[in-house]
Structures are given as C-alpha cells and as structure tokens.
Design a protein around this motif. Structure first.
Motif, short mmCIF file in Angstrom:
data_model
loop_
_atom_site.label_atom_id
_atom_site.label_comp_id
_atom_site.label_asym_id
_atom_site.label_seq_id
_atom_site.Cartn_x
_atom_site.Cartn_y
_atom_site.Cartn_z
N TRP A 258 14.09 -62.25 57.40
CA TRP A 258 15.65 -63.26 58.18
C TRP A 258 16.06 -62.79 58.96
N PHE A 259 15.98 -61.81 59.40
CA PHE A 259 17.15 -60.75 60.78
C PHE A 259 16.15 -60.56 62.17
N THR A 260 15.32 -61.82 62.66
CA THR A 260 14.71 -61.64 63.05
C THR A 260 15.22 -60.98 64.47
N LEU A 261 14.26 -59.58 65.08
CA LEU A 261 15.25 -59.08 66.37
C LEU A 261 14.33 -59.73 67.12
N GLY A 262 14.62 -59.98 68.68
CA GLY A 262 13.53 -60.28 70.39
C GLY A 262 13.54 -58.86 70.24
N ASP A 263 12.23 -59.07 71.10
CA ASP A 263 11.49 -57.83 71.60
C ASP A 263 13.02 -57.54 73.14
N LEU A 264 13.37 -59.07 73.36
CA LEU A 264 14.96 -57.57 74.57
C LEU A 264 15.25 -57.20 73.81
N ASP A 265 15.51 -57.49 73.01
CA ASP A 265 16.86 -56.85 72.12
C ASP A 265 16.93 -56.14 71.16
N LEU A 266 15.54 -55.72 71.11
CA LEU A 266 14.69 -54.89 70.46
C LEU A 266 15.08 -53.49 71.76
N ALA A 267 14.96 -53.80 72.53
CA ALA A 267 14.90 -52.35 74.37
C ALA A 267 16.02 -52.18 73.66
N THR A 268 17.55 -52.69 73.75
CA THR A 268 18.94 -52.52 73.40
C THR A 268 18.63 -51.39 72.86
N HIS A 269 18.02 -52.03 70.96
CA HIS A 269 18.33 -51.00 70.72
C HIS A 269 17.70 -49.59 70.16
N ILE A 270 16.17 -49.55 70.66
CA ILE A 270 15.76 -48.62 71.00
C ILE A 270 16.26 -47.93 72.11
N ALA A 271 16.85 -48.46 72.87
CA ALA A 271 17.79 -47.42 73.80
C ALA A 271 18.36 -46.75 73.16
N ARG A 272 19.50 -47.09 73.06
CA ARG A 272 20.24 -46.78 71.18
C ARG A 272 20.25 -46.07 70.59
N THR A 273 19.03 -46.47 70.24
CA THR A 273 18.88 -45.00 68.91
C THR A 273 19.03 -44.15 69.23
N SER A 274 17.55 -44.06 70.78
CA SER A 274 17.06 -43.28 71.41
C SER A 274 18.36 -42.44 72.01
N LEU A 275 19.76 -42.51 72.38
CA LEU A 275 20.42 -42.19 72.98
C LEU A 275 21.49 -41.30 72.02
N LEU A 276 21.63 -41.94 70.49
CA LEU A 276 22.30 -41.78 69.71
C LEU A 276 21.75 -40.30 69.20
N ARG A 277 20.12 -40.31 68.85
CA ARG A 277 19.91 -39.52 68.48
C ARG A 277 19.65 -37.55 69.09
N GLU A 278 20.19 -38.23 70.91
CA GLU A 278 20.28 -37.46 72.13
C GLU A 278 22.31 -36.62 71.62
N GLY A 279 22.87 -37.58 70.45
CA GLY A 279 24.26 -37.00 70.25
C GLY A 279 25.14 -37.33 70.77
N LEU A 280 25.12 -38.38 71.59
CA LEU A 280 25.84 -39.86 72.69
C LEU A 280 26.87 -39.69 71.42
N ARG A 281 28.09 -39.99 71.29
CA ARG A 281 28.99 -40.72 70.47
C ARG A 281 28.65 -42.50 70.97
N LEU A 282 28.82 -43.14 70.32
CA LEU A 282 28.36 -45.10 70.33
C LEU A 282 29.08 -45.12 71.38
N THR A 283 30.83 -44.61 72.18
CA THR A 283 31.29 -44.97 72.97
C THR A 283 31.08 -44.39 74.24
N GLU A 284 30.13 -43.41 74.32
CA GLU A 284 29.14 -43.03 75.58
C GLU A 284 28.18 -43.94 75.38
N VAL A 285 26.86 -44.39 74.87
CA VAL A 285 26.27 -45.16 74.67
C VAL A 285 26.43 -46.44 75.11
N THR A 286 27.76 -47.22 74.96
CA THR A 286 28.01 -48.25 75.51
C THR A 286 28.54 -48.11 76.50
#
Lengths: 314, 314
Positions: free
Chosen positions: B86-114
């Motif tokens: 019931w919470f379908t993520l689009g492909d382009l939208d998923l790219a944002t989440h992949i990018a964000r998660t990758s940067l968070l895993r590198e240790g950046l704060r959400l502020t820096e990722v944003t």
C-alpha cells in the motif's frame, strides 16, 4: 544422485543450465569474490548471473543482467555523482540488490538471503554462496593501483597488468556450512568451466573448501574453460598470466593438480580442439578426455556434464 | 530579508513555492516525523515532496511523487513479498532513497545529505530537516494498535481513530544546529499551512525548537491550514480531533497560542471564508487578518506569503 558444482558467473550459469537437466539433486557453490557495495547496496554478480539464467530472465543477447532492462535509476544516481558510471545497474537488477540488502540488514546470512531470493522461481538447483562473509577480490596492478576486481575487469578491461589478486578479508572468513556439506555429501563434484583464478580460485581460497574437496568421497571433475588455447569469454588469460599459468587446457589442469598429489582433480575434460593434450596428461593422476565444450544451449551443456560424469564412472 | 518557514509535505511545498518568489533568503525547516525505513532504504516523504515540487519534477496531477514515474522495482520487490503493497515507491523516487541511504551509510547527517541531494537543482531555498535523528511519528489507535504514521495515514486512511501520537525516539533527539540557527537568524518565521499536529506539531516537539521560536527576534506568523471549517487536503481533522482541537481556523490559532503567553504566534492569517473569526481573535495577543488562502499557483502562494509578512510589518 547428488552433484555439487563450483562455479563463477556467466560460464557457470551456462554450465549449470545443463547440469540441472540431469537426473540429480544439484547444488552450486558460487563465487562471491566479485561482490561489492555500490551506493549502499550489496551486489553479487555471480549469484545473480546464475539465478537470472536459471530463472530464464537473463539478457541472453547482452550476456549479462536482466532481459527487458531499463536504467532509469542509474541515470538518476549519476545526476548526483553517485555509483560508478562504468558499472551501470539496471532497474530490475537493482530490485534484486535492494531486496538482498534489506534482508542482509535484517540479519539474514547471504546463504539465507540467496535461498529467499531464489525461491521466487523454480531454479531446479540450490544456489549456495561459497561464503557468508565479505571477501572481495582486489587486484594489485603492476603500476601499484589497488582496485576492486570489478573495477579492474569492467572499467579498465584488465588493461593494467595484474601483479597479484588479493582476497580482502579472507583471513577472517569461512566457507559456509552449507557449501562444505554440499561438497562432503556429493556423489560427484564438478568444477564449472569458469575462470580458474578469480572464480574457482577464489572459492578454493576460502578456509575450509580445499580440505572439504580433499576429504569428500566424491570424485572431482573439472571442465576446461580454455578451448584451443583461448578463453571462451572474459579475460581469464590475463588472470592466468598473473599466476604464471598458460592459457592452455593442460596447463590449467596441472594448475588444479591431481588429487592424489594434494590437488583437486580426479578427472579433466577438454575440448576436441585440445584432444592432443589428453595424451600428454596421461600419468598425471587423473582421467582426461576430450569432447566438444561449446555450451551453445542447455542440451549441449547437459551433454558436456554427462561426459564429465562418465570420466569418473568408468 | 531572511525568511524561515516551518513546513510539512504537500501543503508546505505549495506554500514554499510562493515564498521563494519573494526577495528573500528562504530556509525551510521540514518535518521528518513521517520518515521511515522501507526495504532497507530511508524514505523522507516531506523533504522529498518539497524538493520535487521546488525542482519542478513532482507529479502535480497525482499530488505526490515524481512526474513520469514507473514502478518496476516495487513490482519486483512485491514478487519477493517485500515492501508495503500500500506504499508503492516509484522508480525515480527510489533513486532518491538509494542515494540518501547510501550517503547516510557513509556517515553524513540527514542535513548534509539533503543539501547534497538538493544541490542538483536550483531550488531557490535551503531545505533543512528539523532533526538529523530518527524520530518517527507513531499512532496509537483507540483499538490499541501502534502504527507508523504512514501506515495509519496511507494504509488505513486514518480509519481507526487515533488515541494519541507518539514521537518515537524524541527523548534522545535534537533539532539540528542549522534549523535552530535558521529560526534564530530569521527576520520572519512563517508556519506553513501544514498539518498542525503531525507536521508543524512534530517539528515543535523536537527539543530546542520551541525555545528557539520563543527566543528569536523574528515575528512568527502562521497561515491557517483550515479553510471554512474544513481541511484543504489530507485528513488533518482526524489529527486535530485526537488532540482535542476543532477543525476551525480560530481553534488552530488558539492551539498555537500567542507568543506573549508562551505560545507561538505574532500573527495569524485565515481565509476570507473565516474572516468572521478574525474579530473573535482580537485581544488574543497576535495580529490576525483574512485573505484568500487557496494556493492555486505559485503567484497565489506568493501573495499569501506577502499577506503574512504584512501582518507583522504594520
């Protein structure tokens, strides 16, 4: 009958497509040395190549990845300067990596994740990563670079000579209990015609694998990845040169060695083009024979697998 | 002039599209209470809604997500029983989440990722997550369920009455230094016509935000999300009912309270349909006025923002 195959990616996939045609319970111990983290996702090229091929969803024209693939997400990631521009992941393929990474983050072992992913299709074989640990193959080049294997292989196309291959993290790693049991419990172990250095060699380098192959009651038969002095695909010659082995079916057999001498082989199958080498291997301590080794379709791969079995059932 | 806006997702996006038309340096402190982990990826619905809208890549017909979206990856994940159907993520939208998660895993704060994600477009404003910590809004329903806000909102469409909202992890969380500075250094602070409970209220619940609003020299002006006794979009009435506030522009103003009494407001802007309530708010300790609040386009949103500013510059 239980057959256990040690295999790398594309060549392994073609071979296993044939092995599963046999009346046997098939386990495939798959190389994980090419695995990598890419934009936070765990990518397992060899496991996926085999899974996609057996599921019938691989891109047979291009030779890798999923059929009907698109690359919308990679294009997005590139806009942010993320990912490796020379290692483009398709959207369907990315779904696999997202699923895998998600399950790994939940604490499942790669073996369990692979079982879960595989269960989607009737693959007809059990896919077993050689290890659950992260052991990535790196290449130290003659000019001193240290590259992940995929970067050396895909980006530089093995242009910089490799001085040596390093299995990063291997000292803390173990072969999985499932892989070891598959070798111990097999009736026959087959070495797929995969890269002897960075596919089969990487599996062999994992603590536990060599002793399992030494101890199993199953005969071990290798299928040559070299036909007529050339590699069938990929750049295995560059890898063989690095470890001082000629691009030659007999040289690879001698590299693997006879089991009676502490090596691997009870049998060795070469292509008809290399039939002359069979006589030269006489007295090496393993059976050898020649047949056509071009895996043009699943039926041909099955015929080759049968010929490998025949070599040790005489 | 420096304007700082506190905002939620879609309503916030529409409002900020107008604010950036003004001759001002605009910072937007964005609600992160709707954020969630989904198949190993960090999803930030409000940050993304605003980013996409300002970048001009949002799906204005559907009202959420990216324009030209496809859903190939979600279909794949569903084959493995992963994700929330019931919470379908689009492909382009998923790219944002992949990018964000990758940067968070590198240790950046959400502020820096944003900041990194935003830099792809000329957004014209600075997007600041209210917190870098994971503080997710949960809903405890009258029948005792504990649901992530998005599950309650999107899956059940707020069908089960909410007994209370909980900011999970808020006791260990902090507003970011950037968000606090944006409030402290502003010439005017605007409360977007976002959900007063789970968007603005969630930002206000973060340690540091209320005192920053109390201490800033900037006047604080709110824009009503209620027009003529009804919510403009979403189901804010269900949220307001939970905290005992009527779906009424004046009731929301009283809920925010006057700054002189320890509340938030120096000014409050209602729709013409609620003009009668302006007289009723006289003596409440903040300026109030009425104007058209339908944000039909960026120009209308800009006009509304100007009216909000006028309320405290008189």
């Amino acid at each position: 009958m239980r057959i256990t195959v040690l295999a790398g990616g594309v060549g392994g996939a073609r071979f296993v497509r044939g092995v599963r045609e046999l009346d046997a319970e098939v386990s495939v111990v798959v190389n994980t040395g090419d695995d990598l983290w890419l934009t936070g996702l765990r990518v397992c090229p060899d496991l996926d190549s085999i899974m996609y091929a057996l599921a019938g969803v691989s891109d047979t024209e291009r030779g890798w990845g999923r059929a009907g693939e698109t690359e919308r997400i990679s294009a997005e990631l590139a806009e942010w300067g993320l990912g490796w521009p020379w290692f483009t992941l398709g959207d369907l393929d990315l779904a696999t990596h997202i699923a895998r990474t998600s399950l790994l983050r939940e604490g499942l072992r790669l073996t369990e994740v692979t079982e879960r992913l595989s269960a989607r299709w009737p693959l007809g074989v059990r896919l077993l990563p050689a290890t659950d640990d992260e052991v990535e193959t790196h290449v130290v080049t003659a000019d001193g670079q240290d590259l992940h294997f995929e970067e050396w292989w895909v980006r530089t196309r093995a242009a910089a000579a490799a001085r040596r291959f390093v299995q990063r993290g291997v000292e803390r790693a173990h072969a999985t209990p499932e892989a070891l049991a598959a070798i111990a419990d097999a009736d026959v172990v087959l070495l797929a015609p995969s890269n002897p250095v960075v596919s089969i060699g990487t599996i062999l380098g994992l603590p536990g694998i060599r002793s399992a192959l030494r101890d199993t009651e199953a005969p071990v038969v290798g299928v040559s990845p070299i036909i007529g002095g050339a590699v069938v695909r990929g750049m295995a010659d560059a890898c063989l040169a690095t470890i001082g082995v000629g691009t030659d079916a007999a040289a690879v057999a001698r590299h693997y060695g006879a089991r009676r001498d502490g090596g691997l082989l009870d049998g060795w199958l070469v292509d008809d083009a290399d039939a002359a080498s069979v006589a030269g291997l006489r007295g090496s301590g393993f059976a050898a024979d020649a047949t056509g080794l071009w895996m043009t379709d699943a039926a041909e791969s099955a015929r080759i697998a049968r010929a490998a079995l025949a070599l040790v059932s005489r």
